[in-house]
Design a protein around this motif. Sequence first.
Motif, mmCIF file in Angstrom:
data_model
loop_
_atom_site.group_PDB
_atom_site.id
_atom_site.type_symbol
_atom_site.label_atom_id
_atom_site.label_comp_id
_atom_site.label_asym_id
_atom_site.label_seq_id
_atom_site.Cartn_x
_atom_site.Cartn_y
_atom_site.Cartn_z
ATOM 1 N N LEU A 43 0.829 -1.204 0.000
ATOM 2 C CA LEU A 43 0.000 0.000 0.000
ATOM 3 C C LEU A 43 0.866 1.257 0.000
ATOM 4 C CD1 LEU A 43 -2.848 -1.075 2.454
ATOM 5 C CD2 LEU A 43 -2.854 -1.105 -0.049
ATOM 6 N N GLU A 44 1.994 1.202 0.704
ATOM 7 C CA GLU A 44 2.893 2.350 0.737
ATOM 8 C C GLU A 44 3.487 2.618 -0.651
ATOM 9 O OE1 GLU A 44 2.648 0.548 4.791
ATOM 10 O OE2 GLU A 44 2.918 -0.226 2.759
ATOM 11 N N LEU A 45 3.891 1.563 -1.350
ATOM 12 C CA LEU A 45 4.461 1.739 -2.688
ATOM 13 C C LEU A 45 3.418 2.247 -3.671
ATOM 14 C CD1 LEU A 45 6.697 1.485 -4.771
ATOM 15 C CD2 LEU A 45 6.124 -0.948 -5.013
ATOM 16 N N LEU A 46 2.238 1.644 -3.665
ATOM 17 C CA LEU A 46 1.205 2.057 -4.622
ATOM 18 C C LEU A 46 0.785 3.502 -4.395
ATOM 19 C CD1 LEU A 46 -1.068 -1.119 -4.870
ATOM 20 C CD2 LEU A 46 0.800 -0.391 -6.369
ATOM 21 N N ALA A 47 0.828 3.964 -3.156
ATOM 22 C CA ALA A 47 0.463 5.352 -2.865
ATOM 23 C C ALA A 47 1.444 6.335 -3.500
ATOM 24 C CB ALA A 47 0.415 5.569 -1.353
ATOM 25 N N LYS A 48 2.661 5.885 -3.779
ATOM 26 C CA LYS A 48 3.682 6.755 -4.366
ATOM 27 C C LYS A 48 3.655 6.744 -5.885
ATOM 28 C CE LYS A 48 6.782 5.449 -0.557
ATOM 29 N NZ LYS A 48 8.016 4.677 -0.236
ATOM 30 N N LEU A 49 3.004 5.756 -6.479
ATOM 31 C CA LEU A 49 3.056 5.578 -7.933
ATOM 32 C C LEU A 49 1.923 6.318 -8.628
ATOM 33 C CD1 LEU A 49 3.817 1.752 -8.191
ATOM 34 C CD2 LEU A 49 5.423 3.639 -8.524
ATOM 35 N N PRO A 50 2.210 7.088 -9.681
ATOM 36 C CA PRO A 50 1.128 7.655 -10.493
ATOM 37 C C PRO A 50 0.271 6.531 -11.070
ATOM 38 C CG PRO A 50 3.254 8.637 -11.060
ATOM 39 C CD PRO A 50 3.548 7.475 -10.164
ATOM 40 N N GLY A 51 -1.042 6.749 -11.112
ATOM 41 C CA GLY A 51 -1.951 5.695 -11.541
ATOM 42 C C GLY A 51 -1.723 5.202 -12.955
ATOM 43 N N ASN A 52 -1.139 6.057 -13.810
ATOM 44 C CA ASN A 52 -0.912 5.655 -15.202
ATOM 45 C C ASN A 52 0.453 5.021 -15.414
ATOM 46 O OD1 ASN A 52 0.652 7.940 -14.837
ATOM 47 N ND2 ASN A 52 0.165 8.844 -16.823
ATOM 48 N N ARG A 53 1.146 4.712 -14.311
ATOM 49 C CA ARG A 53 2.498 4.176 -14.432
ATOM 50 C C ARG A 53 2.666 2.798 -13.809
ATOM 51 N NH1 ARG A 53 2.982 6.380 -18.289
ATOM 52 N NH2 ARG A 53 4.326 8.127 -18.879
ATOM 53 N N TRP A 54 1.534 2.142 -13.494
ATOM 54 C CA TRP A 54 1.646 0.763 -13.025
ATOM 55 C C TRP A 54 0.404 -0.014 -13.429
ATOM 56 C CZ3 TRP A 54 -1.416 -1.909 -9.381
ATOM 57 C CH2 TRP A 54 -2.382 -1.139 -8.716
ATOM 58 N N THR A 55 0.566 -1.304 -13.554
ATOM 59 C CA THR A 55 -0.566 -2.182 -13.825
ATOM 60 C C THR A 55 -0.275 -3.557 -13.246
ATOM 61 O OG1 THR A 55 -2.140 -2.930 -15.507
ATOM 62 C CG2 THR A 55 0.198 -3.026 -16.095
ATOM 63 N N VAL A 56 -1.222 -4.449 -13.375
ATOM 64 C CA VAL A 56 -1.094 -5.814 -12.876
ATOM 65 C C VAL A 56 -1.008 -6.764 -14.064
ATOM 66 C CG1 VAL A 56 -2.304 -7.676 -11.670
ATOM 67 C CG2 VAL A 56 -2.280 -5.367 -10.696
ATOM 68 N N VAL A 57 -0.050 -7.667 -14.016
ATOM 69 C CA VAL A 57 0.083 -8.736 -15.019
ATOM 70 C C VAL A 57 0.020 -10.045 -14.242
ATOM 71 C CG1 VAL A 57 1.549 -9.775 -16.779
ATOM 72 C CG2 VAL A 57 1.480 -7.281 -16.536
ATOM 73 N N THR A 58 -1.054 -10.791 -14.416
ATOM 74 C CA THR A 58 -1.294 -11.951 -13.565
ATOM 75 C C THR A 58 -1.768 -13.157 -14.356
ATOM 76 O OG1 THR A 58 -2.617 -12.777 -11.701
ATOM 77 C CG2 THR A 58 -3.638 -11.094 -13.075
ATOM 78 N N SER A 59 -1.498 -14.335 -13.819
ATOM 79 C CA SER A 59 -1.981 -15.570 -14.420
ATOM 80 C C SER A 59 -3.414 -15.873 -14.011
ATOM 81 C CB SER A 59 -1.073 -16.748 -14.030
ATOM 82 O OG SER A 59 0.235 -16.560 -14.522
ATOM 83 N N ALA A 60 -3.970 -15.071 -13.099
ATOM 84 C CA ALA A 60 -5.366 -15.238 -12.696
ATOM 85 C C ALA A 60 -6.296 -14.701 -13.787
ATOM 86 C CB ALA A 60 -5.627 -14.490 -11.390
ATOM 87 N N THR A 61 -7.549 -15.154 -13.773
ATOM 88 C CA THR A 61 -8.549 -14.569 -14.662
ATOM 89 C C THR A 61 -8.883 -13.167 -14.170
ATOM 90 O OG1 THR A 61 -10.394 -15.416 -13.345
ATOM 91 C CG2 THR A 61 -9.566 -16.837 -15.133
ATOM 92 N N VAL A 86 10.353 5.695 -4.396
ATOM 93 C CA VAL A 86 9.962 6.150 -5.729
ATOM 94 C C VAL A 86 10.220 7.647 -5.854
ATOM 95 C CG1 VAL A 86 8.076 6.410 -7.391
ATOM 96 C CG2 VAL A 86 8.157 4.402 -5.906
ATOM 97 N N GLU A 87 10.906 8.030 -6.904
ATOM 98 C CA GLU A 87 11.106 9.443 -7.216
ATOM 99 C C GLU A 87 10.490 9.717 -8.583
ATOM 100 O OE1 GLU A 87 14.699 12.589 -8.284
ATOM 101 O OE2 GLU A 87 15.164 10.705 -7.262
ATOM 102 N N VAL A 88 9.437 10.534 -8.599
ATOM 103 C CA VAL A 88 8.779 10.882 -9.851
ATOM 104 C C VAL A 88 9.453 12.121 -10.418
ATOM 105 C CG1 VAL A 88 6.610 11.505 -10.967
ATOM 106 C CG2 VAL A 88 6.604 9.926 -9.030
ATOM 107 N N MET A 89 9.943 12.018 -11.638
ATOM 108 C CA MET A 89 10.681 13.121 -12.248
ATOM 109 C C MET A 89 9.730 14.188 -12.770
ATOM 110 S SD MET A 89 13.552 10.866 -14.256
ATOM 111 C CE MET A 89 14.473 9.596 -13.376
ATOM 112 N N ALA A 90 10.222 15.390 -12.862
ATOM 113 C CA ALA A 90 9.412 16.532 -13.288
ATOM 114 C C ALA A 90 8.909 16.341 -14.709
ATOM 115 C CB ALA A 90 10.227 17.821 -13.186
ATOM 116 N N GLY A 91 7.682 16.840 -14.954
ATOM 117 C CA GLY A 91 7.126 16.799 -16.308
ATOM 118 C C GLY A 91 6.800 15.415 -16.791
ATOM 119 N N ASP A 92 6.536 14.483 -15.856
ATOM 120 C CA ASP A 92 6.206 13.098 -16.224
ATOM 121 C C ASP A 92 7.306 12.468 -17.072
ATOM 122 O OD1 ASP A 92 4.558 10.886 -16.008
ATOM 123 O OD2 ASP A 92 3.503 11.299 -17.880
ATOM 124 N N ALA A 93 8.549 12.850 -16.757
ATOM 125 C CA ALA A 93 9.679 12.355 -17.542
ATOM 126 C C ALA A 93 10.070 10.929 -17.164
ATOM 127 C CB ALA A 93 10.881 13.279 -17.356
#
Length: 209
Positions: free
Chosen positions: A77-95, A191-198
């Motif tokens: 939860l701590e990591l996901l709170a730092k990540l922009p929503g458009n910069r992570w996703t889930v890749v899973t073998s589950a349906t 996580v360090e998010v760079m300026a300008g979505d770089a």
Amino acid sequence: MDGILISSLGSVERSWRAWGLARGIDPSEAIHTAHGRRAIETVRLLRPDLDDAEELKFIEELEVNDNEGLAVLPGVLELLAKLPGNRWTVVTSATERLARARLAVGGIPAPERMVTADHVTWGKPDPEPYLQGAEILGLAPADCVVFEDSASGTIAGRAAGCTVIGTTFSHPIAQLGAAHYLVTDLTGIGVEVMAGDAGMALRFAPLAV
């Protein structure tokens, strides 16, 4: 998802034990074969004579309805709170149904788009799932970081051209040789998010092996 964001090992093992007993397969073999693999592929390997689509519905129903012991893993939860929503996703073998159900039980916000067993022709260790994940994010695979806990997942991420960080939650270090780095879990991942979505920089202390 499983083994990185949440732990549902109890549900997985109970469900595959029940399937094995119902289909005349040694439960231990069913459980071992299922880890890190799409359910439909496990069915095809162990009981190729059965209707794989119907068996998938059966095992999916077992897993969706068994949430006993499901837990969010440390640091998630701590990591996901730092990540922009458009910069992570889930890749899973589950349906997708199972993935969204488990994330909901764990209180983890599900990405709008994710890669699940329903979306690929070839599951892990094939690179297809992670290539699709990179495409969803609009990034080259070389610009993506994969967190994985399984041998098949680390192989898939590396084959896709991603940087792979393996966690030692569920598999021995000896089985995670395809990972570029190893950590115990997601605790302390900075996580360090760079300026300008770089872009972003991840900071962590890998295990010495």
